[in-house]
Design a protein around this motif. Sequence first.
Motif, mmCIF file in Angstrom:
data_model
loop_
_atom_site.group_PDB
_atom_site.id
_atom_site.type_symbol
_atom_site.label_atom_id
_atom_site.label_comp_id
_atom_site.label_asym_id
_atom_site.label_seq_id
_atom_site.Cartn_x
_atom_site.Cartn_y
_atom_site.Cartn_z
ATOM 1 N N ARG A 188 0.756 -1.268 0.008
ATOM 2 C CA ARG A 188 -0.044 -0.069 0.009
ATOM 3 C C ARG A 188 0.719 1.142 0.135
ATOM 4 O O ARG A 188 0.462 2.372 -0.695
ATOM 5 C CB ARG A 188 -0.886 0.202 1.104
ATOM 6 N N GLU A 189 1.803 1.058 0.809
ATOM 7 C CA GLU A 189 2.813 2.336 0.700
ATOM 8 C C GLU A 189 3.411 2.858 -0.509
ATOM 9 O O GLU A 189 3.612 4.059 -0.747
ATOM 10 C CB GLU A 189 4.139 2.009 1.707
ATOM 11 N N VAL A 190 3.538 1.863 -1.510
ATOM 12 C CA VAL A 190 4.384 2.183 -2.815
ATOM 13 C C VAL A 190 3.000 2.013 -3.995
ATOM 14 O O VAL A 190 3.545 1.930 -5.073
ATOM 15 C CB VAL A 190 5.477 1.194 -3.029
ATOM 16 N N ASN A 191 1.554 2.031 -3.736
ATOM 17 C CA ASN A 191 0.749 1.788 -4.537
ATOM 18 C C ASN A 191 1.008 0.610 -5.439
ATOM 19 O O ASN A 191 0.907 0.722 -6.732
ATOM 20 C CB ASN A 191 0.480 2.881 -5.324
ATOM 21 N N ARG A 192 1.397 -0.642 -4.957
ATOM 22 C CA ARG A 192 1.533 -1.997 -5.519
ATOM 23 C C ARG A 192 0.701 -3.056 -5.053
ATOM 24 O O ARG A 192 1.439 -4.001 -5.053
ATOM 25 C CB ARG A 192 2.954 -2.194 -5.602
ATOM 26 N N VAL A 193 -0.591 -2.796 -4.659
ATOM 27 C CA VAL A 193 -1.362 -3.900 -4.084
ATOM 28 C C VAL A 193 -1.939 -4.600 -5.517
ATOM 29 O O VAL A 193 -2.533 -4.117 -6.161
ATOM 30 C CB VAL A 193 -2.428 -3.122 -3.294
ATOM 31 N N PRO A 194 -1.399 -5.923 -5.362
ATOM 32 C CA PRO A 194 -2.232 -6.635 -6.437
ATOM 33 C C PRO A 194 -3.690 -7.010 -6.452
ATOM 34 O O PRO A 194 -4.236 -6.722 -5.529
ATOM 35 C CB PRO A 194 -1.495 -8.246 -6.031
ATOM 36 N N ASP A 195 -4.239 -7.164 -7.684
ATOM 37 C CA ASP A 195 -5.567 -7.078 -7.798
ATOM 38 C C ASP A 195 -5.790 -8.617 -7.391
ATOM 39 O O ASP A 195 -5.523 -9.502 -7.787
ATOM 40 C CB ASP A 195 -6.070 -6.952 -9.174
ATOM 41 N N ALA A 196 -6.751 -8.791 -5.966
ATOM 42 C CA ALA A 196 -6.981 -10.128 -5.427
ATOM 43 C C ALA A 196 -7.489 -11.039 -6.459
ATOM 44 O O ALA A 196 -7.301 -12.207 -6.524
ATOM 45 C CB ALA A 196 -7.948 -9.907 -4.503
#
Length: 552
Positions: A126-134
């Motif tokens: 979340r800190e680097v805006n890199r959350v995978p699409d679940a």
Amino acid sequence: MGAAAVAAGALGAVSVAGQAHAEEGTGFALNEYQTIYGGDVNYIPVRKGAWSAPNGPVAFENREIAADEISSAEECDVLVIGTGVSGMMAMLTAAEEGARVIAVEKMTKGRSAWESIGGCNSRFQREVNRVPDANEYFRAIMRANDYRQPAEVVHAFLDNSGDTVDFMQDMLDRSDTGIKIFSREVPGNPYGYECIQGEHSFDIPEKYKWNTWLLGPPVMAGLTQVAQAHENIDLRFRTAGVQLVSESGRVTGAILKRMDDETYFQVNAKAVVLSTGGYEANANLMEAWVRPEDYAVAGTWDPSQGTTGDGHMMGLAVGASMDPMPHPVMSFGLAYPYKLTNLPGMGAAVMAFAIAVNEKGKRFVCEGLQMNFIANALVSQKDYGAGCWKVFDTTMACATADPAEVDAAVTEAVENGWVKKGDTIEELASAIGVDPATLADTVATYNGYFQGNAPVDAKFGRDLTTVMPLTQGPFYACNMKNMILTTVGGLTIDGEAHVLDGEGDIIEGLYASGNAAGSFYAGSYPRHLPATSVGRCATFGRVAGRNAAKGA
């Protein structure tokens, strides 16, 4: 009573009579791991293979252990058997929930041969805006197992893995290591398989002077330090799980063995977590449960010899079900002499630039694919790939190193038999036992793909923008094999890490995690989804520890 009494006869020896084309009265003997289901089985004929890796100490015992052999009894809330990353997460989670934990490890330390950890929706992502699409992550895992495993378990991984990564950092912060987790960008690929941004790596402080890509050892050292200092954890090494104890279908503890003096004792617990790893250090088990082509000529890369299938066998003995066989393995197409790839220029030449040819001197795979795909293509060749080679030239060897260093490196490599050498392609072909005309034609065809402004590999679709043709002698070849890191099939579980029986019902009091657990992979391990292995192990360790502590 002990597991052997519960499973009387289920794990006994069986002789299967020969069928068609066998003389009357003949049969073939099976080892104990091929008779786990008694007589209610079908046997599928495959050609024999032999797994030649070193065997570790098997702790599981398929016998009735008499009461007078058990020296003492102890009590706890949660017993964790096996203390690799999965068992470590289980014990720390249960202890944080307030449970009194006894955790045992057969070896002198838990297995730590890993690189990174996978997860979804960690604070680092979340800190680097890199959350995978679940949903994309879910589909990628399910496609990798051909939809042969329960969606519930994959969803549980996605729902809990981000929290697990965060928890691991919280625990590391209590150590004196200074290790920090971060989200690592997974590079894209031109080959059409998924690129999921689920990988996390570790920033290892300079005080460790750590110069290998294997980052697990310092991480596990930090987590072990925290576990040993935790007031709710009693962590014991050189102590093995031998049998589970059950009453009226509920697991109530285990019989354990002190490896140094071979004495037995019993721990009674409200819940037991099996985190004993795979079974690659047990040749008989490998030969019973794994496809021969996966191990017959494979190299091994596993510094732990504690992974002998103890948890699998303990679970089966109390009625657990298990992934269908043959079990998947973590098999990579990179079994080269370790010292060779550390020589100047050799690692890049062999692993990044070379072409792969089979015993006929023909290419058989796109060399740029991920290591699991390379391994599968490799073992589909004659003799499971025993006659396959990586072929490279002097330009490739000098691409990442000084020519003078390369000269010394290839001299050492040739003298030690790690590579073969030829001044021409035809001479090299003779040195490796393939047809000179065929290898020369293979190289000429490959070199032809580089002509023009937009090089195209018309045969296998390799991305040619970062590689080069083979044009400058001398030419070299290194024998290539697949490499087994671990097995990844195990006891069937649900999304809460409960072990299930043959009817799909929960075995009360019993949980499994890590490579002792199954219900996730099929076919082979998907290396193109980086860090899924450690992510799964850690996540279900945490899920099992939390539920074991709460009695859920």
